[in-house]
Design a protein around this motif. Structure first.
Motif, PDB file in Angstrom:
ATOM      1  N   LEU A  97      -6.018  -2.348   2.374  1.00  0.00           N
ATOM      2  CA  LEU A  97      -7.515  -1.542   2.726  1.00  0.00           C
ATOM      3  C   LEU A  97      -7.839  -0.397   1.682  1.00  0.00           C
ATOM      4  O   LEU A  97      -9.354  -0.045   1.696  1.00  0.00           O
ATOM      5  CB  LEU A  97      -6.411  -0.276   3.673  1.00  0.00           C
ATOM      6  CG  LEU A  97      -6.097  -1.102   4.606  1.00  0.00           C
ATOM      7  CD1 LEU A  97      -5.589  -0.400   6.474  1.00  0.00           C
ATOM      8  CD2 LEU A  97      -7.520  -1.408   5.743  1.00  0.00           C
ATOM      9  N   ARG A  98      -6.893  -0.288   1.124  1.00  0.00           N
ATOM     10  CA  ARG A  98      -7.502   0.593   0.228  1.00  0.00           C
ATOM     11  C   ARG A  98      -8.659   0.528  -0.851  1.00  0.00           C
ATOM     12  O   ARG A  98      -9.679   0.673  -1.434  1.00  0.00           O
ATOM     13  CB  ARG A  98      -6.291   1.458  -0.994  1.00  0.00           C
ATOM     14  CG  ARG A  98      -5.290   1.947  -0.508  1.00  0.00           C
ATOM     15  CD  ARG A  98      -4.396   3.105  -1.307  1.00  0.00           C
ATOM     16  NE  ARG A  98      -4.851   2.991  -2.502  1.00  0.00           N
ATOM     17  CZ  ARG A  98      -3.377   3.359  -3.707  1.00  0.00           C
ATOM     18  NH1 ARG A  98      -2.626   3.514  -3.582  1.00  0.00           N
ATOM     19  NH2 ARG A  98      -4.258   3.537  -4.915  1.00  0.00           N
ATOM     20  N   GLU A  99      -8.427  -1.202  -1.111  1.00  0.00           N
ATOM     21  CA  GLU A  99      -9.116  -1.658  -1.908  1.00  0.00           C
ATOM     22  C   GLU A  99     -10.469  -1.757  -1.834  1.00  0.00           C
ATOM     23  O   GLU A  99     -11.529  -2.046  -2.056  1.00  0.00           O
ATOM     24  CB  GLU A  99      -8.427  -3.122  -2.431  1.00  0.00           C
ATOM     25  CG  GLU A  99      -7.401  -2.749  -3.691  1.00  0.00           C
ATOM     26  CD  GLU A  99      -6.152  -4.987  -3.751  1.00  0.00           C
ATOM     27  OE1 GLU A  99      -7.151  -5.540  -3.720  1.00  0.00           O
ATOM     28  OE2 GLU A  99      -5.948  -4.375  -4.451  1.00  0.00           O
ATOM     29  N   ARG A 100     -10.645  -1.967   0.112  1.00  0.00           N
ATOM     30  CA  ARG A 100     -11.587  -2.387   0.903  1.00  0.00           C
ATOM     31  C   ARG A 100     -12.768  -1.173   0.989  1.00  0.00           C
ATOM     32  O   ARG A 100     -13.309  -0.893   1.773  1.00  0.00           O
ATOM     33  CB  ARG A 100     -11.618  -3.136   1.382  1.00  0.00           C
ATOM     34  CG  ARG A 100     -11.313  -4.130   1.039  1.00  0.00           C
ATOM     35  CD  ARG A 100     -10.791  -5.850   2.611  1.00  0.00           C
ATOM     36  NE  ARG A 100     -10.274  -4.853   3.269  1.00  0.00           N
ATOM     37  CZ  ARG A 100      -8.997  -5.710   3.050  1.00  0.00           C
ATOM     38  NH1 ARG A 100      -8.545  -6.803   2.405  1.00  0.00           N
ATOM     39  NH2 ARG A 100      -8.073  -5.406   3.865  1.00  0.00           N
ATOM     40  N   ALA A 101     -11.929   0.257   0.813  1.00  0.00           N
ATOM     41  CA  ALA A 101     -12.401   1.610   1.759  1.00  0.00           C
ATOM     42  C   ALA A 101     -13.581   2.145   1.026  1.00  0.00           C
ATOM     43  O   ALA A 101     -13.909   1.367  -0.080  1.00  0.00           O
ATOM     44  CB  ALA A 101     -11.513   2.925   1.691  1.00  0.00           C
TER      45      ALA A 101
ATOM     46  N   LEU B 102     -11.065   3.918   5.928  1.00  0.00           N
ATOM     47  CA  LEU B 102     -11.710   2.773   5.267  1.00  0.00           C
ATOM     48  C   LEU B 102     -12.769   1.921   5.817  1.00  0.00           C
ATOM     49  O   LEU B 102     -13.386   2.453   6.258  1.00  0.00           O
ATOM     50  CB  LEU B 102     -10.343   2.500   6.933  1.00  0.00           C
ATOM     51  CG  LEU B 102      -9.222   2.949   6.983  1.00  0.00           C
ATOM     52  CD1 LEU B 102      -8.307   2.370   8.766  1.00  0.00           C
ATOM     53  CD2 LEU B 102      -8.467   2.609   6.198  1.00  0.00           C
ATOM     54  N   ALA B 103     -13.014   1.273   5.460  1.00  0.00           N
ATOM     55  CA  ALA B 103     -14.067   0.104   5.909  1.00  0.00           C
ATOM     56  C   ALA B 103     -14.329  -0.983   7.299  1.00  0.00           C
ATOM     57  O   ALA B 103     -13.205  -0.543   8.218  1.00  0.00           O
ATOM     58  CB  ALA B 103     -14.160  -1.273   4.836  1.00  0.00           C
ATOM     59  N   PRO B 104     -15.455  -0.874   8.053  1.00  0.00           N
ATOM     60  CA  PRO B 104     -15.511  -0.966   9.055  1.00  0.00           C
ATOM     61  C   PRO B 104     -14.966  -2.013  10.167  1.00  0.00           C
ATOM     62  O   PRO B 104     -14.120  -2.525  10.784  1.00  0.00           O
ATOM     63  CB  PRO B 104     -17.391  -0.921   9.901  1.00  0.00           C
ATOM     64  CG  PRO B 104     -17.228  -0.566   8.957  1.00  0.00           C
ATOM     65  CD  PRO B 104     -16.176  -0.218   7.322  1.00  0.00           C
ATOM     66  N   ALA B 105     -14.543  -2.972   8.970  1.00  0.00           N
ATOM     67  CA  ALA B 105     -14.148  -4.079   9.087  1.00  0.00           C
ATOM     68  C   ALA B 105     -12.933  -4.509   9.107  1.00  0.00           C
ATOM     69  O   ALA B 105     -11.769  -5.006   9.645  1.00  0.00           O
ATOM     70  CB  ALA B 105     -14.343  -5.677   8.082  1.00  0.00           C
ATOM     71  N   ASP B 106     -11.660  -3.291   8.689  1.00  0.00           N
ATOM     72  CA  ASP B 106     -10.995  -3.087   8.974  1.00  0.00           C
ATOM     73  C   ASP B 106     -10.260  -2.395   9.820  1.00  0.00           C
ATOM     74  O   ASP B 106      -8.680  -2.131  10.220  1.00  0.00           O
ATOM     75  CB  ASP B 106     -10.075  -2.809   7.383  1.00  0.00           C
ATOM     76  CG  ASP B 106     -10.472  -3.585   6.255  1.00  0.00           C
ATOM     77  OD1 ASP B 106     -10.222  -4.825   6.335  1.00  0.00           O
ATOM     78  OD2 ASP B 106     -10.155  -3.113   5.171  1.00  0.00           O
ATOM     79  N   LEU B 107     -10.855  -1.535  10.899  1.00  0.00           N
ATOM     80  CA  LEU B 107     -10.787  -0.935  11.700  1.00  0.00           C
ATOM     81  C   LEU B 107      -9.665  -1.202  12.143  1.00  0.00           C
ATOM     82  O   LEU B 107      -8.184  -0.923  12.812  1.00  0.00           O
ATOM     83  CB  LEU B 107     -11.882  -0.672  12.178  1.00  0.00           C
ATOM     84  CG  LEU B 107     -11.620   0.715  13.466  1.00  0.00           C
ATOM     85  CD1 LEU B 107     -10.699   2.163  12.911  1.00  0.00           C
ATOM     86  CD2 LEU B 107     -12.842   2.078  14.001  1.00  0.00           C
TER      87      LEU B 107
END
Length: 246
Positions: free
Chosen positions: A125-129, A144-149
């Protein structure tokens, strides 16, 4: 890592506005009829399997089914709930949600929700934030990136903290929560009132905001009491060392 304080306010459930003012001052929210109040901070139900239910959410020990998720919390408080990874340097961090205001029955406050998630998933999650910003000191909040929600919303809740909009005192705690199983003094202004059967650590602070922290009762010892005792012992050892050095 430096986590949010998880805090909870107490107010008088079966009392009207005048009694609320007596206990907590005029900052409390007593707009709801007394007889209809539910989801209040002191209303904690113990559940089979070592879990509990508070604020309409279910806390279960790790590995036990039936616990509420961040998605359940969002249904409870709406889209104003903010979700992020909170991390100090050198740590994976934790997945947390923040609600302000967070009505609990007719009581207003701020709520911090800590989710369960494996360290490797949090690192992802951090890497894609989308971005990271500093909070206090060197602690960072990762948006968070929207895809990770969806992944975040599916995470079960490990702990709840409520910061009240109203002040607490010893009389109010005794009135609504009863006698604690144990009291632990952290310093000259902060006392922890421990309720293992409810999974609750209620902190009275004469120099700051009071707080209540909730976990599944089965995890009370490892998540709340042991870390508290270790912190108190470390503080005492540090003070003793400083005194010897003088």
């Amino acid at each position: 890592m430096k986590q949010f304080k998880i805090v909870l306010a107490m107010v008088a459930a079966a009392l009207g506005l005048s009694a609320l003012i007596v206990y907590f001052g005029q900052r409390g929210d007593a707009s709801a009829p007394v007889g209809e109040a539910s989801g209040l901070p002191w209303q904690v139900d113990a559940l089979p399997g070592g879990g509990s239910r508070v604020f309409g959410l279910t806390l279960m020990p790790a590995g036990q089914p039936g616990g509420s998720t961040l998605g359940d919390a969002r249904q409870r408080w709406g889209d104003t709930m903010q979700i992020a990874v909170i991390a100090a340097p050198g740590e994976d961090g934790t997945l947390e949600a923040y609600v302000d205001p967070a009505p609990a029955g007719f009581i207003n406050g701020k709520l911090v929700i800590t989710a369960r998630m494996a360290p490797e998933a949090i690192r992802g999650l951090r890497e894609r934030a989308l971005k990271a910003e500093f909070m206090e000191s060197t602690t960072r909040k990762y948006q968070l990136a929207p895809a990770d929600l969806p992944q975040a919303l599916a995470a079960p809740i490990a702990a709840l903290g409520f910061i009240p909009a109203a002040n607490l005192d010893e009389a109010a705690v005794q009135q609504r929560f009863g006698a604690a199983a144990e009291q632990v003094r952290r310093n000259d202004h902060m006392v922890h009132h421990l309720y293992p059967a409810r999974g609750l650590d209620l902190v009275l602070d004469t120099q700051g905001k009071e707080l209540l922290q909730y976990v599944a009762p089965a995890e009370f010892e490892t998540r709340l009491r042991q870390p508290l005792k270790a912190a108190v012992a470390a503080s005492a050892a540090s003070a003793a060392s400083a005194a010897r050095a003088q």
